[in-house]
Each structure stands twice: as C-alpha cells, then as structure tokens.
Motif scaffolding. Structure first.
Motif, mmCIF file in Angstrom:
data_model
loop_
_atom_site.group_PDB
_atom_site.id
_atom_site.type_symbol
_atom_site.label_atom_id
_atom_site.label_comp_id
_atom_site.label_asym_id
_atom_site.label_seq_id
_atom_site.Cartn_x
_atom_site.Cartn_y
_atom_site.Cartn_z
ATOM 1 N N THR A 107 0.836 -1.192 0.000
ATOM 2 C CA THR A 107 0.000 0.000 0.000
ATOM 3 C C THR A 107 0.876 1.249 0.000
ATOM 4 O O THR A 107 2.069 1.206 0.317
ATOM 5 C CB THR A 107 -0.893 0.023 1.245
ATOM 6 O OG1 THR A 107 -0.046 0.053 2.406
ATOM 7 C CG2 THR A 107 -1.791 -1.214 1.290
ATOM 8 N N ASP A 108 0.259 2.369 -0.320
ATOM 9 C CA ASP A 108 0.982 3.646 -0.231
ATOM 10 C C ASP A 108 1.402 3.935 1.204
ATOM 11 O O ASP A 108 2.484 4.498 1.452
ATOM 12 C CB ASP A 108 0.111 4.783 -0.761
ATOM 13 C CG ASP A 108 -0.040 4.749 -2.276
ATOM 14 O OD1 ASP A 108 0.761 4.070 -2.941
ATOM 15 O OD2 ASP A 108 -0.971 5.404 -2.788
ATOM 16 N N MET A 149 4.568 2.042 1.863
ATOM 17 C CA MET A 149 5.713 2.645 1.187
ATOM 18 C C MET A 149 6.140 3.948 1.870
ATOM 19 O O MET A 149 7.330 4.257 1.950
ATOM 20 C CB MET A 149 5.395 2.891 -0.283
ATOM 21 C CG MET A 149 5.257 1.620 -1.117
ATOM 22 S SD MET A 149 6.720 0.553 -1.053
ATOM 23 C CE MET A 149 7.993 1.648 -1.684
ATOM 24 N N TRP A 207 10.283 -4.738 4.077
ATOM 25 C CA TRP A 207 10.754 -4.277 2.768
ATOM 26 C C TRP A 207 12.070 -4.966 2.392
ATOM 27 O O TRP A 207 12.255 -5.394 1.246
ATOM 28 C CB TRP A 207 10.916 -2.766 2.810
ATOM 29 C CG TRP A 207 11.334 -2.105 1.532
ATOM 30 C CD1 TRP A 207 12.482 -1.391 1.318
ATOM 31 C CD2 TRP A 207 10.598 -2.039 0.309
ATOM 32 N NE1 TRP A 207 12.517 -0.894 0.035
ATOM 33 C CE2 TRP A 207 11.365 -1.281 -0.610
ATOM 34 C CE3 TRP A 207 9.376 -2.548 -0.113
ATOM 35 C CZ2 TRP A 207 10.953 -1.017 -1.910
ATOM 36 C CZ3 TRP A 207 8.943 -2.297 -1.415
ATOM 37 C CH2 TRP A 207 9.729 -1.544 -2.295
ATOM 38 N N VAL A 224 6.306 -7.096 -6.488
ATOM 39 C CA VAL A 224 5.507 -6.143 -5.720
ATOM 40 C C VAL A 224 4.360 -5.645 -6.587
ATOM 41 O O VAL A 224 4.540 -5.359 -7.775
ATOM 42 C CB VAL A 224 6.378 -4.952 -5.252
ATOM 43 C CG1 VAL A 224 5.518 -3.798 -4.785
ATOM 44 C CG2 VAL A 224 7.308 -5.386 -4.124
ATOM 45 N N PHE A 247 1.561 -2.579 -6.470
ATOM 46 C CA PHE A 247 1.173 -1.339 -5.803
ATOM 47 C C PHE A 247 -0.347 -1.213 -5.889
ATOM 48 O O PHE A 247 -0.908 -0.620 -6.810
ATOM 49 C CB PHE A 247 1.890 -0.153 -6.439
ATOM 50 C CG PHE A 247 3.385 -0.219 -6.331
ATOM 51 C CD1 PHE A 247 4.005 -0.197 -5.081
ATOM 52 C CD2 PHE A 247 4.182 -0.337 -7.456
ATOM 53 C CE1 PHE A 247 5.394 -0.271 -4.966
ATOM 54 C CE2 PHE A 247 5.555 -0.411 -7.358
ATOM 55 C CZ PHE A 247 6.169 -0.387 -6.111
ATOM 56 N N ASP A 291 -2.797 0.303 -4.255
ATOM 57 C CA ASP A 291 -3.535 1.573 -4.240
ATOM 58 C C ASP A 291 -3.512 2.213 -5.624
ATOM 59 O O ASP A 291 -4.511 2.796 -6.070
ATOM 60 C CB ASP A 291 -2.929 2.519 -3.204
ATOM 61 C CG ASP A 291 -3.209 2.066 -1.771
ATOM 62 O OD1 ASP A 291 -4.177 1.317 -1.561
ATOM 63 O OD2 ASP A 291 -2.444 2.458 -0.864
ATOM 64 N N ARG A 292 -2.384 2.124 -6.307
ATOM 65 C CA ARG A 292 -2.296 2.659 -7.666
ATOM 66 C C ARG A 292 -3.190 1.878 -8.613
ATOM 67 O O ARG A 292 -3.863 2.454 -9.469
ATOM 68 C CB ARG A 292 -0.833 2.602 -8.144
ATOM 69 C CG ARG A 292 -0.628 3.195 -9.523
ATOM 70 C CD ARG A 292 -1.056 4.650 -9.566
ATOM 71 N NE ARG A 292 -1.125 5.172 -10.919
ATOM 72 C CZ ARG A 292 -1.680 6.322 -11.256
ATOM 73 N NH1 ARG A 292 -2.226 7.075 -10.314
ATOM 74 N NH2 ARG A 292 -1.718 6.726 -12.496
ATOM 75 N N ARG A 294 11.847 1.155 -5.211
ATOM 76 C CA ARG A 294 11.314 2.450 -4.753
ATOM 77 C C ARG A 294 10.985 3.350 -5.933
ATOM 78 O O ARG A 294 9.983 4.066 -5.928
ATOM 79 C CB ARG A 294 12.333 3.144 -3.845
ATOM 80 C CG ARG A 294 12.443 2.539 -2.479
ATOM 81 C CD ARG A 294 12.881 3.586 -1.473
ATOM 82 N NE ARG A 294 13.598 2.992 -0.354
ATOM 83 C CZ ARG A 294 13.766 3.603 0.800
ATOM 84 N NH1 ARG A 294 13.287 4.823 0.976
ATOM 85 N NH2 ARG A 294 14.436 3.019 1.778
ATOM 86 N N TRP A 299 7.608 2.689 -7.501
ATOM 87 C CA TRP A 299 6.497 3.311 -6.772
ATOM 88 C C TRP A 299 6.436 4.813 -7.065
ATOM 89 O O TRP A 299 5.359 5.363 -7.329
ATOM 90 C CB TRP A 299 6.670 3.068 -5.272
ATOM 91 C CG TRP A 299 5.605 3.711 -4.430
ATOM 92 C CD1 TRP A 299 4.257 3.478 -4.473
ATOM 93 C CD2 TRP A 299 5.799 4.706 -3.417
ATOM 94 N NE1 TRP A 299 3.605 4.262 -3.547
ATOM 95 C CE2 TRP A 299 4.529 5.018 -2.884
ATOM 96 C CE3 TRP A 299 6.931 5.348 -2.912
ATOM 97 C CZ2 TRP A 299 4.356 5.955 -1.864
ATOM 98 C CZ3 TRP A 299 6.759 6.273 -1.890
ATOM 99 C CH2 TRP A 299 5.483 6.571 -1.375
ATOM 100 N N LYS A 329 2.233 0.073 -11.520
ATOM 101 C CA LYS A 329 1.345 -0.829 -10.790
ATOM 102 C C LYS A 329 2.083 -1.979 -10.141
ATOM 103 O O LYS A 329 1.492 -2.738 -9.374
ATOM 104 C CB LYS A 329 0.261 -1.361 -11.730
ATOM 105 C CG LYS A 329 -0.749 -0.298 -12.119
ATOM 106 C CD LYS A 329 -1.831 -0.858 -13.012
ATOM 107 C CE LYS A 329 -2.850 0.215 -13.346
ATOM 108 N NZ LYS A 329 -3.831 -0.242 -14.341
ATOM 109 N N GLY A 330 3.342 -2.133 -10.452
ATOM 110 C CA GLY A 330 4.095 -3.205 -9.831
ATOM 111 C C GLY A 330 5.495 -3.263 -10.385
ATOM 112 O O GLY A 330 5.851 -2.537 -11.315
#
Length: 598
Positions: free
Chosen positions: A198-199, A202, A247, A262, A264, A266-267, A560, A563, A568-569
């Motif tokens: 999630t954001d 991160m 992480w 990974v 992401f 939320d994105r 990083r 993100w 999206k990943g």
C-alpha cells in the motif's frame, strides 16, 4: 521475414497450437478467423472472417489459448488468465466468495481447462490464529499456498500446458514476512509470488517508521501473549514492526531468487476504470491484468517487427498508420472471444460479460527498435514506444466506442464512474471522453502488454517477447520432445540479429542498438515501462533484468523508483549461470510482472 523460419518455431506451433491436419501458421490463422467470425451476424461472417485472417497476416497474434482452442469444439477456454477469490473458511462461502476448499476445486477446474489463475491469500487468517468453535489454530496463508501448489502440480503432470498461478498477500497481513521468504525453502514451482503493498506501507518505508500487521481473525494464545491488541475498527493488531524489515525481506528475495514481486495496489485501484463497482487485490500469473474476483481477460498482441519498413537503413521507420486499420479488427476479434469461449466457471462468465475486459498489446518491441537503429536505453526509443502505446490506446478506445454504438456498452457501464477523476479513462483525449459519454464503451479495459513468449516464438519467428529486449542473439534452448521422451535441444537465433547478418554480412559490427536484456542497466528496463505505462489501462508484464553483480542497494532503489513513477508493480530478476542458454541460466518466471500505468 518468414512467419516460421526456425525449427523450434515450427515445433512449438505444431505441438502447442496446431490442430490435426494443420501444418502451417496460415492454416491455424484460417481456423481462428473462421471460428471468431461465428459471433457475427450470418450475412457478415464471410466478410469478417476475411478481415480476421488479413489482420493476422499483417501481424496481429491472438493469445495462446485462443490459438489452441478456437474452432476446435473442445470444452477448453480461450481465456488465458483469471483471478480466483477465496474467504477465510474451509468450506463455507461468505458474500458469494467461496471457502478455501471450494476455491481449490474451482482453481483446479480453471487450470484443467487451460487458464492461469491469480489468488489473493490475504483473507486467510494468520498462522496460529484461533478458529472459532474448533480446538485448533490456523495454518495461515503459506500453509494453504502449499496445498494449491500441489494441486496444480498434480494436474500439470498430465497436461499439455503446465499450470501457472500467482499468489498474492497484502503487506499488512501478519504472515507477510513469512510469505516474502517462503521460496527460500524451495518448491512452489507453479506459483509466482507478489506482495501487495500500500501507499501507507511505502511511506513508512521512506520514513523508516513502524507498520501494523493486522487481521480480522482473533489471535491465538502465543500472539496474545506477545501483545496483540484490538483496534477500534475491529481488526486485531498482531504485531508492529519496522516497515524496512519487511521491505528488506521483499527486496532481498527478489535480489536472490527473482521473487517476490511487488504490486502497488492503491495505484491499481485508483487507475481502474471500474473502481466504482469492483475492488482488485490480485493479478493474473504474469501480471499484465489486475483483475477482480472471478475476473478474466482475453489477450492479443501486434507484432511491431512487421510494421518496420526498410530495417537497418537510415530511412527505417515504424508504420504506425497501419494500426488505424489493424486495431479495430483486433478489438472486434477479442470481443468475439468473450461471446464464444467456454468458461470454466459460471461466475467467470458472469463477471466477463458484465465488463468485457480485453487486453490488446504489442510484442517484438526490442527487435523493432534494433531494426530502427534505436538503442533500448535511449530517449528516442522510449519516445517511440510511448508513441506506439498512445496510438494503440486511442485506436482501441475508438474501436470500443464504435462497438458500443453497434452492440451496446458493457452492462456495468456508467459514464460518470468510468470517467471519474483519477481513472485511466479520465486521462483520455477530450474527444474520446465525449464519445464515451455519448455512445458508451463496449469494453471496460482494452490494453495489456503480455509476455507473449510462446506465441511470439510460434507465430513470429521468435521476436523479442512483449516489451522486453532480446534475451540473447544465439542460444541453445531445450524443450520437451514431442514423443514425451526427454528434452530436445534447439539452436535458436534472434530474428533481428539474423536479418542484420543477412543484409550486412556475418562480420559486420552490430552497432549500439544491439544490446541484450542483461547487457542493459536495470534502470533502462524500468524507464521503458515508465514511458509506456501511462497509455496502458491494464498492466505490463515486464522483468527488470540485471546481471549477477547487481548490488542489493541498486535493486532496492529500483523498487522504490517504480512506486515513485506511479507503476502498478515491479519484478526484478538477477541473471546467474551461463548466459546464452535460457535453460542453463536460472529460468525466468512464467512471465513475471511489472505492472503499469502512471
């Protein structure tokens, strides 16, 4: 270039896609064209079949399940990828979501009929959590991951196509650390693994703060003794740990084994055209399609190599204008697949026909850039790739609007929802947004860049797959013999390399555009995804390749950066072993999955 000019291409075609009596690519294309035309009005079928055949000859390649099953009459799916839901119960369904063992049976049926499956294991209670009314404690997601893996391997022992699964777990699940490290123990051969971050997580990584691991299930005695507490929202906080500890486990696994990747999440959700009516927690096995529970996507790719004019000449160009006529036909073909395919489960059919997701993309980008004289790691190459994706996006949405005018929009369509602020569709050109409001969309999503590995080999002479640069120019590849007795060895060449030698001579220098995946800096892979991603409403299957000497800190910076770029990943793979043989080096994952878009 010939459609099939290498023995391995011919053998993959015959073993995997051709039906009895078919011996050439064009015969397979004829069958596909005739089969998909059956979704048209009877008076239009001959015309549509001719168009469907022509667009395949021009470079459109349907996904493998379509190529293998269209027009065969077999009860096998033409859909490559699905997401299977499950809830935190052994047998009982909750809100239409099946319990674990029911989900296992549904997954087995999907795999048996040829589909790959993604599964979010986050609903399963942590290892050691209480099970109400039963004098035992939960096995946790990792325990059930082993069960799903074994089922897939048993099915795959007799299947024509090995099963593929994606296992996902949220970063705030109490077993996230164990999940991130599970492949250090070996096994789980049927699974790709990704952690859904999630954001908030991160941000905690960036700020070097603690992060809560939570679940709705009641902790067991060991966890309660360790200080588990209940929050005001009813969730149990099992543990607080430094976000960078988890992480480091994620990135460390990627650095050592290429997994986990990974997502992401939320994105993914913010970008989703259907964010108003669905939640997405997982992707298909190769990551090019984030999908809701029981979601599915049918795929196809346009071979960019066939659009290159005057390769290796100063005047070489990519004929993007040809997409104007190719894309509408390709979109129509994929929309027809949804009407004609056999569905493993009725829930999959209901979900697909309500939203009509398709995924049109491209393959051969790496070889096309080489033929155009553009190094993969150059701003010119990234601008060209972005231009291809933008053209593909605009033509695909135009085609879907036209289909909605002809056939009606997808049943779940709501203009205000699709075009809500922040969605992918809200960033379309104004004219397209106005047309969507006027006529609707036939398909909720239209774009994906799949690995397209086997179909690129069988139908396109082994062009570089999907968005990837070439793996190697000349290498030895092993695959199972047609009689099932051991492995056969093939001498495989990259078509751009071979064409350059044919035109310029075997001793001619290759030039700066010739670079293989591991010769490129890892940042070049990520930069290409970031350039293309804003124009892809699904996602992009992409491996960030690195050589063996790539340091952990460089890997961590890539994750990083993905993100920060709004992707999206991300998946990264550090090549080890003998470069030049795809099976002597550690085998790449089923497709691996860097998602998209900004």
């Amino acid at each position: 270039m010939n459609d099939v000019s290498q023995p391995i291409s011919s053998d993959v075609l015959l073993d995997t896609y051709a039906q009895p009596g078919e011996t050439t690519v064009d015969e397979v294309r004829h069958r596909i064209a005739q089969a998909l035309a059956q979704a048209e009005a009877p008076a239009q079928r001959a015309l549509r079949a001719a168009q469907f055949l022509a667009v395949q000859r021009e470079g459109f390649i349907v996904a493998g399940r379509v190529a293998a099953h269209a027009g065969t009459g077999a009860k096998s799916t033409m859909i490559n990828c699905f997401v299977q839901p499950l809830c935190d119960s052994i047998t009982h369904a909750e809100g239409g979501i099946p319990g674990i063992y029911t989900a296992l049976m549904e997954t087995a049926e999907t795999l048996r009929l040829g589909g790959g499956v993604g599964i979010d294991f986050s609903p399963i209670r942590p290892r050691g959590a209480r099970i109400a009314g039963v004098d035992t404690l939960g096995l946790g997601p990792v325990g059930f991951l082993q069960l799903f893996n074994l089922s897939c391997e048993l099915l795959g022992s007799t299947a024509r196509r090995p099963g593929a699964q994606m296992g996902v777990l949220r970063c705030d699940h109490p077993d996230a650390l164990a999940f991130a490290q599970v492949k250090t123990q070996g096994g789980l051969a049927s699974f790709n693994l990704s952690v859904a971050v999630t954001d908030a997580f991160m941000q905690a990584v960036n700020d070097d703060t603690e992060f809560e691991l939570v679940h709705a299930a009641e902790p067991g005695p060991v966890q309660q003794a360790a200080g588990a507490t209940r929050r005001a929202d009813g969730l149990w906080v099992y543990q607080r740990l430094p976000a960078r500890r988890l992480w480091a486990a994620i990135v460390g696994g990627a650095h050592e084994r290429g997994e986990p990747g990974v997502l992401f999440v939320d994105r993914i959700q913010a970008d989703n055209n259907l964010g108003y009516c669905e939640r997405i927690a997982a992707t298909n096995p190769c990551g090019e399609q984030p999908l809701p529970p029981y979601g599915a996507c049918c795929l196809g790719s346009i071979n960019l190599v066939q659009l290159v004019e005057r390769p290796f000449e100063p005047s070489a160009r990519l004929a993007l204008e040809r997409l104007d006529t190719m894309v509408p036909v390709a979109v129509r073909m994929l929309d027809n697949v949804l009407q004609l395919t056999h569905w493993p489960l009725p829930q999959q059919r209901q979900q697909a026909l309500a939203k009509r997701r398709i995924g049109l993309g491209f393959t051969g980008l790496g070889d096309a850039l080489i033929m155009l004289g553009l190094p993969y790691d150059s701003e010119a190459a990234r601008q060209l790739a972005a231009g291809v994706a933008r053209t593909l996006r605009d033509r695909a949405y135009e085609a879907s609007i036209a289909l909605a005018h002809e056939r009606g929009p997808f049943p779940s369509f709501k203009a205000d929802g699709v075009l809500r602020r922040g969605s992918f569709a809200s960033r379309l050109p104004g004219a397209l947004q106005r047309d969507i409001r006027a006529h609707g969309l036939r398909n909720s999503h239209l774009l994906s860049i799949a690995p397209a590995g086997s179909v690129s080999l069988a139908f396109a002479d082994n062009v570089s797959s999907g968005i990837e640069p070439p793996y190697a120019w000349h290498y030895l590849r092993h695959r199972r013999r047609r009689d099932g007795l051991g492995l056969a060895a093939y001498d495989v060449v990259d078509p751009a390399w071979r064409l350059h030698r044919a035109l310029r001579g075997a001793s001619a220098p290759l030039g700066p555009a010739f670079a293989t995946a591991t010769q490129l800096p890892p940042a070049a892979h990520l930069s290409m995804v970031a350039a293309v991603a804003p124009y892809i409403d699904g996602a992009i299957s992409k491996t960030v390749n690195a050589n063996e000497g790539c340091a952990y800190d460089d890997f961590e910076a890539l994750f990083r950066q993905a993100w920060k770029d709004g992707l999206k990943g991300v998946t990264a793979f550090r090549s080890r072993g003998v470069l030049g043989s795809v099976l002597q080096a550690p085998a790449p994952r089923h497709g691996t999955h860097t998602g998209s878009p900004a």
